[in-house]
Design a protein around this motif. Structure first.
Motif, PDB file in Angstrom:
ATOM      1  N   LYS A 148       8.618  29.916 -11.366  1.00 59.96           N
ATOM      2  CA  LYS A 148       9.413  28.821 -10.803  1.00 59.96           C
ATOM      3  C   LYS A 148      10.282  28.178 -11.880  1.00 59.96           C
ATOM      4  O   LYS A 148       9.779  27.698 -12.899  1.00 59.96           O
ATOM      5  CB  LYS A 148       8.491  27.770 -10.173  1.00 59.96           C
ATOM      6  N   GLN A 149      11.575  28.140 -11.642  1.00 61.31           N
ATOM      7  CA  GLN A 149      12.512  27.615 -12.636  1.00 61.31           C
ATOM      8  C   GLN A 149      12.215  26.171 -13.000  1.00 61.31           C
ATOM      9  O   GLN A 149      12.450  25.750 -14.135  1.00 61.31           O
ATOM     10  CB  GLN A 149      13.941  27.725 -12.114  1.00 61.31           C
ATOM     11  N   GLN A 188      19.573  36.715 -13.904  1.00 58.31           N
ATOM     12  CA  GLN A 188      20.421  36.383 -12.770  1.00 58.31           C
ATOM     13  C   GLN A 188      21.529  37.404 -12.638  1.00 58.31           C
ATOM     14  O   GLN A 188      22.361  37.542 -13.541  1.00 58.31           O
ATOM     15  CB  GLN A 188      21.014  34.982 -12.908  1.00 58.31           C
ATOM     16  N   LYS A 237      23.328  36.550  -6.954  1.00 59.72           N
ATOM     17  CA  LYS A 237      21.902  36.421  -6.631  1.00 59.72           C
ATOM     18  C   LYS A 237      21.300  35.214  -7.337  1.00 59.72           C
ATOM     19  O   LYS A 237      21.854  34.706  -8.311  1.00 59.72           O
ATOM     20  CB  LYS A 237      21.148  37.686  -7.029  1.00 59.72           C
ATOM     21  N   GLU A 238      20.153  34.781  -6.843  1.00 58.59           N
ATOM     22  CA  GLU A 238      19.450  33.684  -7.479  1.00 58.59           C
ATOM     23  C   GLU A 238      18.771  34.156  -8.768  1.00 58.59           C
ATOM     24  O   GLU A 238      18.440  35.333  -8.915  1.00 58.59           O
ATOM     25  CB  GLU A 238      18.399  33.113  -6.527  1.00 58.59           C
ATOM     26  N   ARG A 239      18.581  33.207  -9.675  1.00 57.57           N
ATOM     27  CA  ARG A 239      17.855  33.521 -10.900  1.00 57.57           C
ATOM     28  C   ARG A 239      16.397  33.813 -10.542  1.00 57.57           C
ATOM     29  O   ARG A 239      15.795  33.104  -9.732  1.00 57.57           O
ATOM     30  CB  ARG A 239      17.948  32.346 -11.865  1.00 57.57           C
ATOM     31  N   GLU A 240      15.838  34.842 -11.170  1.00 58.97           N
ATOM     32  CA  GLU A 240      14.460  35.223 -10.859  1.00 58.97           C
ATOM     33  C   GLU A 240      13.649  35.402 -12.137  1.00 58.97           C
ATOM     34  O   GLU A 240      14.182  35.820 -13.168  1.00 58.97           O
ATOM     35  CB  GLU A 240      14.420  36.528 -10.056  1.00 58.97           C
TER      36      GLU A 240
END
Length: 126
Positions: free
Chosen positions: A109-110, A39, A43-46
Protein backbone atom coordinates in the motif's frame (compact mmCIF):
# COMPACT_ATOMS: atom_id res chain seq x y z
CA UNK A 1 16.73 14.82 5.26
CA UNK A 2 15.60 11.45 3.95
CA UNK A 3 16.89 10.76 0.46
CA UNK A 4 16.39 7.74 -1.77
CA UNK A 5 18.30 7.58 -5.04
CA UNK A 6 17.54 4.87 -7.61
CA UNK A 7 19.83 3.78 -10.42
CA UNK A 8 20.36 0.85 -12.75
CA UNK A 9 17.44 1.20 -15.09
CA UNK A 10 17.77 0.95 -18.84
CA UNK A 11 16.71 -0.81 -22.00
CA UNK A 12 16.95 -4.60 -22.14
CA UNK A 13 15.57 -7.34 -24.35
CA UNK A 14 12.96 -9.76 -23.10
CA UNK A 15 14.59 -12.53 -21.12
CA UNK A 16 17.40 -10.27 -20.00
CA UNK A 17 18.37 -9.01 -16.55
CA UNK A 18 18.88 -5.73 -14.74
CA UNK A 19 19.86 -4.83 -11.20
CA UNK A 20 18.38 -1.72 -9.65
CA UNK A 21 19.99 0.03 -6.69
CA UNK A 22 18.44 2.34 -4.12
CA UNK A 23 20.91 4.34 -2.04
CA UNK A 24 19.35 5.62 1.18
CA UNK A 25 20.46 8.42 3.47
CA UNK A 26 19.13 10.66 6.22
CA UNK A 27 17.58 7.99 8.43
CA UNK A 28 18.44 4.91 10.50
CA UNK A 29 18.50 2.30 7.76
CA UNK A 30 18.02 -0.68 10.12
CA UNK A 31 14.75 0.66 11.49
CA UNK A 32 12.67 0.72 8.31
CA UNK A 33 11.47 -1.47 5.51
CA UNK A 34 12.29 -0.44 1.96
CA UNK A 35 10.16 -1.34 -1.03
CA UNK A 36 10.25 -1.18 -4.78
CA UNK A 37 7.16 0.02 -6.64
CA UNK A 38 6.62 0.47 -10.35
CA UNK A 39 4.32 2.45 -12.55
CA UNK A 40 3.67 1.65 -16.18
CA UNK A 41 2.15 4.22 -18.56
CA UNK A 42 -1.58 4.53 -17.97
CA UNK A 43 -1.52 2.23 -14.96
CA UNK A 44 -1.55 2.68 -11.22
CA UNK A 45 1.64 2.39 -9.22
CA UNK A 46 2.01 -1.13 -7.82
CA UNK A 47 4.17 -2.74 -5.19
CA UNK A 48 6.87 -5.05 -6.54
CA UNK A 49 8.82 -6.15 -3.47
CA UNK A 50 9.71 -5.13 0.06
CA UNK A 51 12.49 -5.95 2.52
CA UNK A 52 12.70 -5.36 6.23
CA UNK A 53 16.17 -4.00 6.92
CA UNK A 54 15.99 -5.17 10.53
CA UNK A 55 15.59 -8.91 9.88
CA UNK A 56 15.86 -9.32 6.11
CA UNK A 57 12.35 -10.67 5.65
CA UNK A 58 10.93 -10.09 2.17
CA UNK A 59 7.73 -10.11 0.20
CA UNK A 60 6.95 -10.05 -3.51
CA UNK A 61 4.12 -9.35 -5.87
CA UNK A 62 2.85 -12.53 -7.51
CA UNK A 63 3.79 -11.18 -10.94
CA UNK A 64 7.51 -11.13 -10.10
CA UNK A 65 7.91 -14.10 -7.75
CA UNK A 66 10.67 -16.39 -8.92
CA UNK A 67 12.12 -13.74 -11.27
CA UNK A 68 12.99 -10.79 -9.01
CA UNK A 69 15.07 -10.81 -5.85
CA UNK A 70 15.28 -7.99 -3.32
CA UNK A 71 18.28 -7.66 -1.02
CA UNK A 72 19.98 -5.07 1.13
CA UNK A 73 23.47 -4.12 2.20
CA UNK A 74 22.92 -2.46 5.55
CA UNK A 75 26.51 -1.31 5.85
CA UNK A 76 26.23 0.59 2.56
CA UNK A 77 22.56 1.52 3.09
CA UNK A 78 21.62 0.17 -0.31
CA UNK A 79 18.65 -1.93 -1.40
CA UNK A 80 18.91 -3.90 -4.62
CA UNK A 81 16.34 -5.37 -6.95
CA UNK A 82 17.75 -8.10 -9.16
CA UNK A 83 15.40 -8.60 -12.09
CA UNK A 84 15.79 -11.71 -14.22
CA UNK A 85 13.75 -13.16 -17.07
CA UNK A 86 12.37 -9.72 -17.81
CA UNK A 87 9.18 -9.40 -19.80
CA UNK A 88 7.78 -6.47 -21.82
CA UNK A 89 5.09 -6.09 -19.16
CA UNK A 90 7.82 -5.26 -16.64
CA UNK A 91 8.37 -1.98 -18.48
CA UNK A 92 7.74 0.85 -16.01
CA UNK A 93 9.32 3.53 -13.90
CA UNK A 94 10.65 1.83 -10.78
CA UNK A 95 10.64 3.66 -7.48
CA UNK A 96 12.09 2.81 -4.11
CA UNK A 97 10.31 3.98 -1.00
CA UNK A 98 10.91 4.00 2.74
CA UNK A 99 8.10 2.43 4.75
CA UNK A 100 6.96 4.09 7.97
CA UNK A 101 8.14 1.10 10.01
CA UNK A 102 10.23 -2.07 9.74
CA UNK A 103 7.32 -4.46 9.24
CA UNK A 104 6.01 -5.97 6.00
CA UNK A 105 2.37 -5.49 6.98
CA UNK A 106 0.53 -3.60 4.22
CA UNK A 107 3.80 -3.45 2.28
CA UNK A 108 1.95 -3.11 -1.02
CA UNK A 109 0.00 0.00 0.00
CA UNK A 110 1.49 3.31 -1.12
CA UNK A 111 0.08 5.07 1.93
CA UNK A 112 2.52 3.07 4.07
CA UNK A 113 5.47 4.97 2.56
CA UNK A 114 6.22 8.58 3.52
CA UNK A 115 9.38 8.90 1.42
CA UNK A 116 10.00 8.12 -2.25
CA UNK A 117 12.83 8.30 -4.73
CA UNK A 118 12.58 9.95 -8.12
CA UNK A 119 12.40 6.70 -10.07
CA UNK A 120 14.40 4.94 -12.76
CA UNK A 121 13.04 3.83 -16.14
CA UNK A 122 13.11 0.16 -17.09
CA UNK A 123 12.16 -0.71 -20.65
CA UNK A 124 11.94 -4.30 -21.84
CA UNK A 125 11.72 -4.82 -25.58
CA UNK A 126 10.09 -7.84 -27.15
Amino acid sequence: EVQLLESGGGLVQAGGSLRLSCVASGFSFDDYAIAWFRQAPGKEREGVSCISSSDGSTNYADSVKGRFTISSDNAKKVVYLQMNSLKPEDTAVYYCAQKGDTYLTNWHKQDSYPYWGQGTQVTVSS
